[in-house]
Each structure stands twice: as structure tokens, then as C-alpha cells.
Design an enzyme around this catalytic site. Structure first.
Site, PDB file in Angstrom:
ATOM      1  N   GLY A  69       0.842  -1.195   0.000  1.00  0.00           N
ATOM      2  CA  GLY A  69       0.000   0.000   0.000  1.00  0.00           C
ATOM      3  C   GLY A  69       0.873   1.238   0.000  1.00  0.00           C
ATOM      4  O   GLY A  69       1.935   1.258   0.613  1.00  0.00           O
TER       5      GLY A  69
ATOM      6  N   GLY B 119       0.242   5.452   0.318  1.00  0.00           N
ATOM      7  CA  GLY B 119      -0.660   6.603   0.392  1.00  0.00           C
ATOM      8  C   GLY B 119       0.143   7.871   0.570  1.00  0.00           C
ATOM      9  O   GLY B 119       1.373   7.872   0.434  1.00  0.00           O
ATOM     10  N   THR B 120      -0.573   8.950   0.872  1.00  0.00           N
ATOM     11  CA  THR B 120       0.081  10.240   1.053  1.00  0.00           C
ATOM     12  C   THR B 120       0.927  10.252   2.310  1.00  0.00           C
ATOM     13  O   THR B 120       1.947  10.917   2.382  1.00  0.00           O
ATOM     14  CB  THR B 120      -0.996  11.344   1.186  1.00  0.00           C
ATOM     15  OG1 THR B 120      -2.095  10.999   0.335  1.00  0.00           O
ATOM     16  CG2 THR B 120      -0.465  12.693   0.798  1.00  0.00           C
TER      17      THR B 120
ATOM     18  N   SER C  33       1.870   7.360   4.179  1.00  0.00           N
ATOM     19  CA  SER C  33       2.594   6.159   4.568  1.00  0.00           C
ATOM     20  C   SER C  33       2.794   5.204   3.400  1.00  0.00           C
ATOM     21  O   SER C  33       2.153   5.338   2.355  1.00  0.00           O
ATOM     22  CB  SER C  33       1.810   5.415   5.650  1.00  0.00           C
ATOM     23  OG  SER C  33       0.733   4.710   5.058  1.00  0.00           O
ATOM     24  N   SER C  34       3.703   4.261   3.629  1.00  0.00           N
ATOM     25  CA  SER C  34       3.830   3.123   2.716  1.00  0.00           C
ATOM     26  C   SER C  34       3.676   1.885   3.589  1.00  0.00           C
ATOM     27  O   SER C  34       4.196   1.837   4.696  1.00  0.00           O
ATOM     28  CB  SER C  34       5.206   3.106   2.060  1.00  0.00           C
ATOM     29  OG  SER C  34       5.353   4.231   1.246  1.00  0.00           O
TER      30      SER C  34
ATOM     31  N   ASP D 297     -11.884   9.049   8.056  1.00  0.00           N
ATOM     32  CA  ASP D 297     -11.523   8.620   6.697  1.00  0.00           C
ATOM     33  C   ASP D 297     -12.100   7.235   6.409  1.00  0.00           C
ATOM     34  O   ASP D 297     -11.412   6.346   5.903  1.00  0.00           O
ATOM     35  CB  ASP D 297     -10.001   8.647   6.520  1.00  0.00           C
ATOM     36  CG  ASP D 297      -9.586   8.697   5.046  1.00  0.00           C
ATOM     37  OD1 ASP D 297     -10.450   8.977   4.192  1.00  0.00           O
ATOM     38  OD2 ASP D 297      -8.403   8.439   4.753  1.00  0.00           O
TER      39      ASP D 297
HETATM   40  P1  ADP Z   1      -2.570   5.243   4.571  1.00  0.00           P
HETATM   41  O1  ADP Z   1      -2.631   6.187   5.704  1.00  0.00           O
HETATM   42  O2  ADP Z   1      -1.365   5.437   3.727  1.00  0.00           O
HETATM   43  O3  ADP Z   1      -3.841   5.193   3.778  1.00  0.00           O
HETATM   44  P2  ADP Z   1      -3.377   2.648   5.646  1.00  0.00           P
HETATM   45  O4  ADP Z   1      -3.207   2.349   7.066  1.00  0.00           O
HETATM   46  O5  ADP Z   1      -4.753   2.952   5.169  1.00  0.00           O
HETATM   47  O6  ADP Z   1      -2.366   3.790   5.236  1.00  0.00           O
HETATM   48  O7  ADP Z   1      -2.824   1.443   4.781  1.00  0.00           O
HETATM   49  C1  ADP Z   1      -2.752   1.532   3.362  1.00  0.00           C
HETATM   50  C2  ADP Z   1      -3.124   0.194   2.743  1.00  0.00           C
HETATM   51  O8  ADP Z   1      -2.239  -0.818   3.210  1.00  0.00           O
HETATM   52  C3  ADP Z   1      -4.512  -0.295   3.128  1.00  0.00           C
HETATM   53  O9  ADP Z   1      -5.499   0.233   2.282  1.00  0.00           O
HETATM   54  C4  ADP Z   1      -4.372  -1.790   2.978  1.00  0.00           C
HETATM   55  O10 ADP Z   1      -4.506  -2.161   1.625  1.00  0.00           O
HETATM   56  C5  ADP Z   1      -2.941  -2.028   3.406  1.00  0.00           C
HETATM   57  N1  ADP Z   1      -2.898  -2.407   4.828  1.00  0.00           N
HETATM   58  C6  ADP Z   1      -2.850  -1.575   5.887  1.00  0.00           C
HETATM   59  N2  ADP Z   1      -2.837  -2.269   7.042  1.00  0.00           N
HETATM   60  C7  ADP Z   1      -2.908  -3.568   6.700  1.00  0.00           C
HETATM   61  C8  ADP Z   1      -2.945  -4.801   7.432  1.00  0.00           C
HETATM   62  N3  ADP Z   1      -2.885  -4.817   8.768  1.00  0.00           N
HETATM   63  N4  ADP Z   1      -3.029  -5.946   6.738  1.00  0.00           N
HETATM   64  C9  ADP Z   1      -3.071  -5.950   5.400  1.00  0.00           C
HETATM   65  N5  ADP Z   1      -3.016  -4.840   4.655  1.00  0.00           N
HETATM   66  C10 ADP Z   1      -2.943  -3.651   5.285  1.00  0.00           C
HETATM   67 MG    MG Z   2      -5.724   4.537   4.265  1.00  0.00          MG
END
Ligand code: ADP
Ligand code: MG
Ligand code: ZN
Length: 513
Positions: free
Chosen positions: A58, A60-61, A63-64, A170
Site C-alpha cells: 500500500g 498513500g500520502t 505512509s507506505s 476517513d
Molecule cells: P494510509 O494512511 O497510507 O492510507 P493505511 O493504514 O490505510 O495507510 O494502509 C494503506 C493500505 O495498506 C490499506 O489500504 C491496505 O490495503 C494495506 N494495509 C494496511 N494495514 C494492513 C494490514 N494490517 N493488513 C493488510 N493490509 C494492510
Molecule cells: Mg488509508
């Protein structure tokens, strides 16, 4: 976390073993991802002692997120999600995200946290990995029962975090992980969370101070303040703008609408009302209630209100910058998700800014109704054309292809008009004026919003929904009224009367659960 020191084997920093891992990965992972993984190992060297980082899952803005494997003491190998926060994140922000996960996570469909690593300004949050499917990939094949369960479990997660006084801010499918085969669900991403007035998350209280800074909400570009987008899209049928408030320095004063020239009481989440205050007539300008914005208004300061999140999922009170926002904003987002799942369209609302988003809401929920609701939280919305409220069942069934749509055209979405030469405008009390084109029909909207792949997927969905037999199997021909009733209660324009997560779980739609 029960990790044995032995698990460092194969992933230690001492050279050759790592190389063989890299060689294994190479075939599957792109060079870019490989470099990112390399960078992460360097930035947080402790990670290498515990994890073999396999892939990036994943980005995003803020995090990775990476997939990492660790060997546990008992010899089992376990998968983890490693969320690497951008080093510029505010320390309190990071700590608050972590505290939400540690306090509220680990049960009730809320993701838990296993561990956290930090080196200098690099922070990595370690969570159990949950395999999941993207809604956009499976929306065309979901059964009604799957949708019902998905929403039920989302509501459970929301009830849980709301009990702790956490407003997620969000809520959208990307942040609610869904493992279709295993029927598992997990709410993630507290990166934008805020606390209610009585939040139990100490660090969310500290964020209140951070918010006072008169700039866009944490890390987010304020779409209202940017220059109009290049006019590559079609001329707007309806434009939305926010009418400037009377000029005051105290943001609290701006809660009072000047629209009716009589101040409106502000309702908070609890429904309490502040004493009325009258706005002096002389302070309002000439452009008031017209479709122009005068220079006086152009120079007014913007109202500062939290507006983090994703435009298409933002509640009306967020879009109109109402300063009093509570857990009800997450309920609205859950409503948008349900609307999306019932209609088989994802994303349902796709707006590049708040004003377009508000127009889109009005097209579905009615302009008069929106104006009325906005009034209750001190915002005056002016609309030059009346947009009738749509019947939710008719809307969803039409979009699913179960009902013929008028003139063989897909139901117009937000901002849609077949008369593209007419410019219609709306004004909403209390925001920056922008004159931005909105989209045409839903067809156009979908085409603009997605890649070719999306269009193909949509075409596939439509052909799927055309197939009556398949519909029967998936239960879309007998969606109970309760589903649309719940949708109506979630998409209540007024945050005060909008259904809460606890109430929604008691809804007749879930009586057997
Ligand atoms: P951001 O703040 O960058 O959106 P997220 O916490 O939403 O970060 O995580 C981004 C993506 O990473 C999620 O949409 C999901 O696809 C994947 N992800 C995050 N946490 C998990 C997890 N515990 N298990 C599997 N995938 C995850
Ligand atoms: Mg997210
Ligand atoms: Zn003016």
C-alpha cells in the site's frame, strides 16, 4: 510480539543470506519496490533482525505499507503489515494513531497493533497482516448478503471506536479491509483520527491544539483555496460555491449564518444550542444571495474547520466546514459505502473538491433537504435550481440495470444537466468562492474518474447485472426495504438526527445477526 532471536536467520544485515532473499524476490517485485524496501531496511535497521520484507502492499500520502514475514518462537512463520509513516508526520499525530490502535484495536473488527519501531524520525507500525480484496475489484460479484454482512461489521467497528470517542474521519473501503473468503473485516488507518470532546484517547486531545493552526488540516491540501482546475472538463451545469460570512476574526462568530440576516443557532452533536446572536446587516455585502462573488467576499478569511478525509465520503457538515463535527461524520461515510454497494458503483461520488461533492449529494438527497439541514448547523446553502430528492431503491436498481432508466440514459449524477449551456449556480454560506465545472452525466463521471480498466470493469458489471439468473442468485432481486431504510438513516443530511453506529446495529436489517 512473540519473536525468537532465531528468526533473524535469513534476514540479518550481514550480507549473503539477504542476497539470496533478494534474488528470490526479484522476479516478483518491481525494481522500484525493491529500492523502497532497501531504503526501509536502511532507515530502520532493527527491522532486518525480525522481518523479511517481501513486498509493498500500500502506498498513500502519509505512509507506505509493506508485507513482512517473521519467524515466531514456536517456529511458525507469520505475516505482518509494516506501516512506514512519512518522516514529516507530526510526532503527536503518529503517537495518536498508535494510541488509537493500542487502545481500541485488536477486537470488534478494528485492526490491532503488534509492535512499533522507531529510528530517528522513521516510525514503523507493525500489525497482523490481513489478506483482503479491494472493493473495486469485487463489487460486481458481491451478493446482497455479503453487502449486508460487510456493512454490519463496519458498523460494529464504528460503534467500538466511537465508544472510545474516536472519530476516524476517513471511513472508506480502502480503510476497511475485507477478506471475502475468510469473512474477516478490519478497520485500519487512524492517521486522520480526531477525538470527540470527551474522548478517552489522551493523545487525540492533544491534537486539538495542533488543529488551531490556521492552515489546512494535517497534511492535506485545502481544495477550497486552490485556483480553479484547468477547464478540461465540460462546462458546468450547476456550480456550487460557498457564500462568504460576515468578516469576523473569531471563527466562532462565523458559525452564525448571515443568510437570513438573522443568526441561526448552532447545533452541536449533542443537540445543545448556543444563544442566538444577531449579525449586523451592514456587514453583509451586495453579492449576498446572487450568483456572483464580490471583492469584499473574495478577500475574506477562510473558515477553519476540520475537513480531512476523501471528498466523495465527506459528510455535508464537513463539506460546509461546520466547526462542530462528531462521530456522525463516520456514519455518513458508512452510508456512502452502503450506497455504493447497493448500486454496484464504486466510487459512487467522485468529486475533485468539496463544492462538487456537495452538489453531488444534493442531486441524490435533494437540494431543499440539503438547504434545510445546512440551516440547522448554521450554514446557508443557496441553490438556483431545485434538485428533487431521489428514491433510493429506484436509484440503486436503475444503476444496477434492474430498471430501465429514463431516455435510456443513466440517472444523472450530481451536477448533471442535459442542458450544458445553462449555467446554474448555488451558494453556500461560509466558504471560499470557486467557480468550477462539474461533471455531466454519471456515464461521463465514470469515464473521467477511471482508467480504461475501470470502464472495462464497469462494462462487465453492467453485463453481469443484465443477467437475470445471476441476479437471482446474488439476491439483488429481493433487497428488503430495510436496506434502503438504513441507507436513508445513514445518509441523513442532519448530523444531529443521523443514526449512530449503536442504533444502526439494532436496525431491523440485522435482526437475525
Ligand atoms: P494510509 O494512511 O497510507 O492510507 P493505511 O493504514 O490505510 O495507510 O494502509 C494503506 C493500505 O495498506 C490499506 O489500504 C491496505 O490495503 C494495506 N494495509 C494496511 N494495514 C494492513 C494490514 N494490517 N493488513 C493488510 N493490509 C494492510
Ligand atoms: Mg488509508
Ligand atoms: Zn460579497
Amino acid at each position: 510480539m512473540d519473536l525468537s532471536p532465531a528468526c533473524t536467520e535469513g534476514i540479518s544485515t550481514d550480507g549473503c543470506i539477504i542476497k539470496s532473499d533478494r534474488a528470490q524476490r526479484k522476479s516478483k517485485v518491481s525494481r522500484d519496490v525493491e529500492m523502497d524496501i532497501e531504503f526501509l531496511y536502511k532507515a530502520v535497521p532493527q527491522l532486518a533482525k525480525v522481518f523479511r520484507i517481501i513486498d509493498k502492499i500500500g502506498e498513500g500520502t502519509f505512509s507506505s505499507v509493506y508485507l513482512g514475514e517473521a519467524q515466531m518462537r514456536d517456529g511458525r512463520r507469520e505475516m505482518f503489515a509494516l506501516k512506514h509513516l512519512i518522516p514529516t508526520s507530526h510526532p503527536t499525530r503518529i503517537a495518536a494513531e498508535l494510541q488509537c490502535l493500542t487502545v481500541a484495536g485488536g477486537s470488534e473488527n478494528v485492526m490491532g497493533v503488534t509492535y512499533c519501531f522507531r529510528k530517528e524520525d522513521h516510525v514503523v507500525i507493525v500489525m497482523p497482516y490481513m489478506e483482503h480484496q479491494a472493493i473495486v475489484d469485487i463489487i460486481g460479484s458481491l451478493t446482497f448478503e455479503e453487502v449486508r454482512l460487510y456493512i454490519y461489521h463496519l458498523l460494529k467497528a464504528l460503534r467500538h471506536i466511537h465508544q472510545f470517542g474516536i472519530i476516524h474521519r476517513d471511513i472508506k473501503p480502502n480503510n476497511f479491509l475485507y477478506n471475502r473468503n475468510g469473512k474477516m473485516y478490519a478497520l485500519v488507518d487512524f492517521g486522520l483520527a480526531q477525538g470527540t470532546v470527551d474522548t478517552q484517547i489522551e493523545l487525540l486531545k492533544d491534537l486539538t491544539g495542533l488543529r488551531k493552526v490556521p492552515r489546512p488540516v494535517f497534511g492535506e491540501k485545502n481544495l477550497n483555496s486552490c485556483t480553479p482546475a484547468p477547464s478540461t472538463t465540460k462546462q458546468a451545469a450547476i456550480k456550487t460555491q460557498l457564500v462568504k460570512p460576515v468578516k469576523t476574526e473569531d471563527p466562532a462568530n462565523r458559525r452564525y449564518s448571515s443568510a437570513t440576516r438573522v443568526a441561526l443557532p448552532v447545533r452541536t452533536q449533542s443537540g445543545s444550542q448556543k444563544p442566538q446572536r444577531t449579525v449586523q446587516q451592514g456587514l453583509t455585502c451586495n453579492c449576498y444571495l446572487t450568483d456572483r462573488v464580490c471583492n469584499i467576499c473574495m478577500s475574506r478569511k477562510q473558515q477553519v474547520a476540520p475537513r480531512a478525509g476523501t471528498p466523495g465520503f465527506r459528510a455535508p457538515e464537513v463539506l460546509t466546514k461546520c466547526p462542530n463535527q462528531g462521530t456522525a461524520i463516520d456514519m455518513w461515510s458508512a452510508g456512502v459505502i452502503l450506497l455504493s454497494l447497493l448500486s454496484g458503483r464504486y466510487p459512487f461520488f467522485k468529486a475533485s473538491d468539496d463544492l462538487i461533492a456537495l452538489t453531488q449529494i444534493m442531486t441524490i438527497r435533494g437540494s431543499r433537504e440539503t438547504i434545510q439541514a445546512a440551516k440547522s448547523f448554521g450554514k446557508a446553502v443557496v441553490c438556483s435550481r431545485e434538485l428533487p430528492q431521489q428514491d433510493l431503491r429506484t436509484l440503486c436498481e436503475t444503476l444496477r440495470g434492474q430498471r430501465p432508466s429514463p431516455d435510456d440514459e443513466v440517472t444523472p449524477l450530481p451536477g448533471a444537466s442535459r442542458d450544458s449551456t445553462t449555467t446554474r449556480r448555488q451558494k453556500i454560506q461560509d466558504d471560499t468562492p470557486t467557480h468550477r465545472p462539474t461533471e455531466g452525466t454519471l456515464k461521463q463521471h465514470q469515464e473521467h474518474s477511471g482508467s480504461k480498466e475501470t470502464s472495462t470493469r464497469l462494462a462487465k458489471q453492467i453485463s453481469e447485472t443484465d443477467c437475470k439468473v445471476e441476479e437471482d442468485e446474488r439476491g439483488w432481486d429481493r433487497v428488503p426495504d430495510e436496506a434502503y431504510d438504513l441507507l436513508d438513516r445513514l445518509l441523513d443530511l442532519n448530523p444531529v438526527t443521523r443514526i449512530t453506529a449503536a442504533q444502526a446495529l439494532q436496525h431491523p436489517l440485522f435482526k437475525d445477526l
